[in-house]
Design a protein around this motif. Structure first.
Motif, PDB file in Angstrom:
ATOM      1  N   UNK A   1      57.392  38.760 138.172  1.00 33.46           N
ATOM      2  CA  UNK A   1      56.576  37.930 138.663  1.00 33.46           C
ATOM      3  C   UNK A   1      56.652  37.718 139.934  1.00 33.46           C
ATOM      4  N   UNK A   2      55.685  38.339 140.527  1.00 38.06           N
ATOM      5  CA  UNK A   2      55.666  38.237 142.278  1.00 38.06           C
ATOM      6  C   UNK A   2      55.154  36.942 142.550  1.00 38.06           C
ATOM      7  N   UNK A   3      55.562  36.619 143.729  1.00 39.22           N
ATOM      8  CA  UNK A   3      54.951  35.371 144.754  1.00 39.22           C
ATOM      9  C   UNK A   3      53.541  35.703 145.209  1.00 39.22           C
ATOM     10  N   UNK A   4      52.712  35.003 144.821  1.00 35.10           N
ATOM     11  CA  UNK A   4      51.225  35.192 145.544  1.00 35.10           C
ATOM     12  C   UNK A   4      51.176  34.167 146.576  1.00 35.10           C
ATOM     13  N   UNK A   5      51.701  33.041 146.786  1.00 36.59           N
ATOM     14  CA  UNK A   5      51.401  32.139 147.826  1.00 36.59           C
ATOM     15  C   UNK A   5      52.806  31.315 147.675  1.00 36.59           C
TER      16      UNK A   5
ATOM     17  N   UNK B   1      68.226  20.685 144.878  1.00 36.43           N
ATOM     18  CA  UNK B   1      67.070  21.452 144.723  1.00 36.43           C
ATOM     19  C   UNK B   1      66.429  20.767 143.125  1.00 36.43           C
ATOM     20  N   UNK B   2      65.363  20.113 143.463  1.00 32.83           N
ATOM     21  CA  UNK B   2      64.405  19.883 142.257  1.00 32.83           C
ATOM     22  C   UNK B   2      63.241  20.752 142.261  1.00 32.83           C
ATOM     23  N   UNK B   3      63.296  21.127 140.850  1.00 38.42           N
ATOM     24  CA  UNK B   3      62.103  22.035 140.631  1.00 38.42           C
ATOM     25  C   UNK B   3      61.392  21.834 139.424  1.00 38.42           C
ATOM     26  N   UNK B   4      60.248  21.799 139.204  1.00 35.92           N
ATOM     27  CA  UNK B   4      59.157  21.621 138.110  1.00 35.92           C
ATOM     28  C   UNK B   4      58.010  22.620 138.093  1.00 35.92           C
ATOM     29  N   UNK B   5      57.361  22.514 137.049  1.00 28.47           N
ATOM     30  CA  UNK B   5      56.120  23.253 136.911  1.00 28.47           C
ATOM     31  C   UNK B   5      55.083  22.513 137.433  1.00 28.47           C
ATOM     32  N   UNK B   6      54.260  22.704 138.501  1.00 29.42           N
ATOM     33  CA  UNK B   6      53.306  21.693 139.050  1.00 29.42           C
ATOM     34  C   UNK B   6      52.058  22.232 138.450  1.00 29.42           C
ATOM     35  N   UNK B   7      51.694  23.201 138.127  1.00 35.64           N
ATOM     36  CA  UNK B   7      50.508  23.587 137.550  1.00 35.64           C
ATOM     37  C   UNK B   7      50.761  24.957 136.594  1.00 35.64           C
TER      38      UNK B   7
ATOM     39  N   UNK C   1      48.162  31.702 132.692  1.00 34.18           N
ATOM     40  CA  UNK C   1      47.983  33.026 133.733  1.00 34.18           C
ATOM     41  C   UNK C   1      48.788  32.890 134.914  1.00 34.18           C
ATOM     42  N   UNK C   2      48.456  31.730 135.671  1.00 26.68           N
ATOM     43  CA  UNK C   2      49.193  31.554 136.753  1.00 26.68           C
ATOM     44  C   UNK C   2      50.193  30.138 136.787  1.00 26.68           C
ATOM     45  N   UNK C   3      51.123  30.383 137.310  1.00 24.56           N
ATOM     46  CA  UNK C   3      52.301  29.010 137.531  1.00 24.56           C
ATOM     47  C   UNK C   3      52.272  28.667 139.073  1.00 24.56           C
ATOM     48  N   UNK C   4      52.196  27.546 139.309  1.00 29.59           N
ATOM     49  CA  UNK C   4      52.733  26.786 140.396  1.00 29.59           C
ATOM     50  C   UNK C   4      53.950  26.009 140.301  1.00 29.59           C
ATOM     51  N   UNK C   5      54.808  26.507 140.810  1.00 25.36           N
ATOM     52  CA  UNK C   5      56.154  25.533 140.610  1.00 25.36           C
ATOM     53  C   UNK C   5      56.142  24.630 141.913  1.00 25.36           C
ATOM     54  N   UNK C   6      56.859  23.371 141.928  1.00 22.34           N
ATOM     55  CA  UNK C   6      56.781  22.578 142.969  1.00 22.34           C
ATOM     56  C   UNK C   6      58.475  22.330 143.116  1.00 22.34           C
ATOM     57  N   UNK C   7      58.724  21.921 144.488  1.00 24.49           N
ATOM     58  CA  UNK C   7      60.160  21.772 144.930  1.00 24.49           C
ATOM     59  C   UNK C   7      60.299  20.714 146.030  1.00 24.49           C
ATOM     60  N   UNK C   8      61.352  19.945 145.505  1.00 17.63           N
ATOM     61  CA  UNK C   8      61.795  19.101 146.624  1.00 17.63           C
ATOM     62  C   UNK C   8      63.408  19.358 146.911  1.00 17.63           C
ATOM     63  N   UNK C   9      63.793  19.436 147.929  1.00 15.53           N
ATOM     64  CA  UNK C   9      65.064  19.855 148.345  1.00 15.53           C
ATOM     65  C   UNK C   9      65.538  18.234 149.272  1.00 15.53           C
ATOM     66  N   UNK C  10      66.784  17.948 148.844  1.00  9.79           N
ATOM     67  CA  UNK C  10      67.266  16.621 149.233  1.00  9.79           C
ATOM     68  C   UNK C  10      68.693  16.873 150.079  1.00  9.79           C
TER      69      UNK C  10
ATOM     70  N   UNK D   1      57.995  21.854 148.813  1.00 12.68           N
ATOM     71  CA  UNK D   1      57.214  23.183 148.641  1.00 12.68           C
ATOM     72  C   UNK D   1      56.732  23.493 147.344  1.00 12.68           C
ATOM     73  N   UNK D   2      55.845  24.590 147.461  1.00 14.06           N
ATOM     74  CA  UNK D   2      55.235  25.181 146.279  1.00 14.06           C
ATOM     75  C   UNK D   2      55.373  26.480 146.149  1.00 14.06           C
ATOM     76  N   UNK D   3      55.333  27.135 145.007  1.00 15.18           N
ATOM     77  CA  UNK D   3      55.050  28.831 144.992  1.00 15.18           C
ATOM     78  C   UNK D   3      54.159  29.008 143.926  1.00 15.18           C
ATOM     79  N   UNK D   4      53.341  30.052 144.023  1.00 24.82           N
ATOM     80  CA  UNK D   4      52.399  30.503 142.994  1.00 24.82           C
ATOM     81  C   UNK D   4      52.965  31.645 142.449  1.00 24.82           C
ATOM     82  N   UNK D   5      52.930  31.784 141.217  1.00 20.74           N
ATOM     83  CA  UNK D   5      53.185  33.191 140.705  1.00 20.74           C
ATOM     84  C   UNK D   5      52.178  33.714 139.463  1.00 20.74           C
ATOM     85  N   UNK D   6      52.144  34.962 139.287  1.00 20.84           N
ATOM     86  CA  UNK D   6      51.638  35.501 138.009  1.00 20.84           C
ATOM     87  C   UNK D   6      52.530  36.539 137.553  1.00 20.84           C
ATOM     88  N   UNK D   7      52.251  37.085 136.293  1.00 23.90           N
ATOM     89  CA  UNK D   7      53.201  38.090 135.719  1.00 23.90           C
ATOM     90  C   UNK D   7      52.294  39.301 135.875  1.00 23.90           C
TER      91      UNK D   7
END
Length: 139
Positions: free
Chosen positions: A55-59, A76-82, A86-95, A105-111
């Motif tokens: 599952x590489x990072x696209x963005x 580190x808080x992490x969730x599925x933003x979208x 097919x495509x997964x965008x994870x959301x992040x907040x670091x406190x 932050x956000x990272x976009x992935x595909x498999x």
């Protein structure tokens, strides 16, 4: 929405001469949070890779708001933003240790198939992951 919370103790080698976390290390912390979220949902990257899929990072994006320093423990808080099957965008907040929002932050992935890097449908190839991701977004 399911949100994973992972604590990361800031190590000396993650900081610069000022004792501030070097910016690229937050991307590593995103990966730690993402891996823990996937494990919280009952899956693992190792399981996926054993089936010949990665599952590489696209963005990736990170916005820095406040420094975190050596010796602190970051959350580190992490969730599925979208997720669209097919495509997964994870959301992040670091406190920081005192609860101050330090990085978003956000990272976009595909498999993709490891053998040829052709994208695959999560919905089709990993139906259990698909259902868990849909539920995690809805909660």
């Amino acid at each position: 929405m399911v949100i994973n919370e992972t604590n990361v103790k800031v190590r000396y080698q993650e900081t610069d001469q000022m004792g501030v976390v070097y910016h690229a290390n937050y991307l590593v912390w995103f990966e730690i949070g993402r891996t823990h979220l996937i494990e919280q949902l009952g899956f693992s990257y190792a399981q996926m890779e054993n089936e010949g899929v990665v599952s590489p990072v696209l963005d990736i994006e990170a916005k820095y708001k406040q420094a975190i320093r050596y010796g602190q423990t970051a959350k580190v808080k992490t969730w599925i933003d979208h997720y669209d099957g097919f495509r997964v965008i994870y959301g992040y907040e670091i406190y920081s240790e005192d609860g101050t929002l330090s990085v978003t932050g956000k990272s976009t992935h595909v498999c993709v198939k490891k053998s040829n890097f052709r994208p695959i449908s999560i919905r089709k190839h990993f139906p259990d992951w698909h259902e868990a991701y849909l539920e995690a977004v809805e909660e």
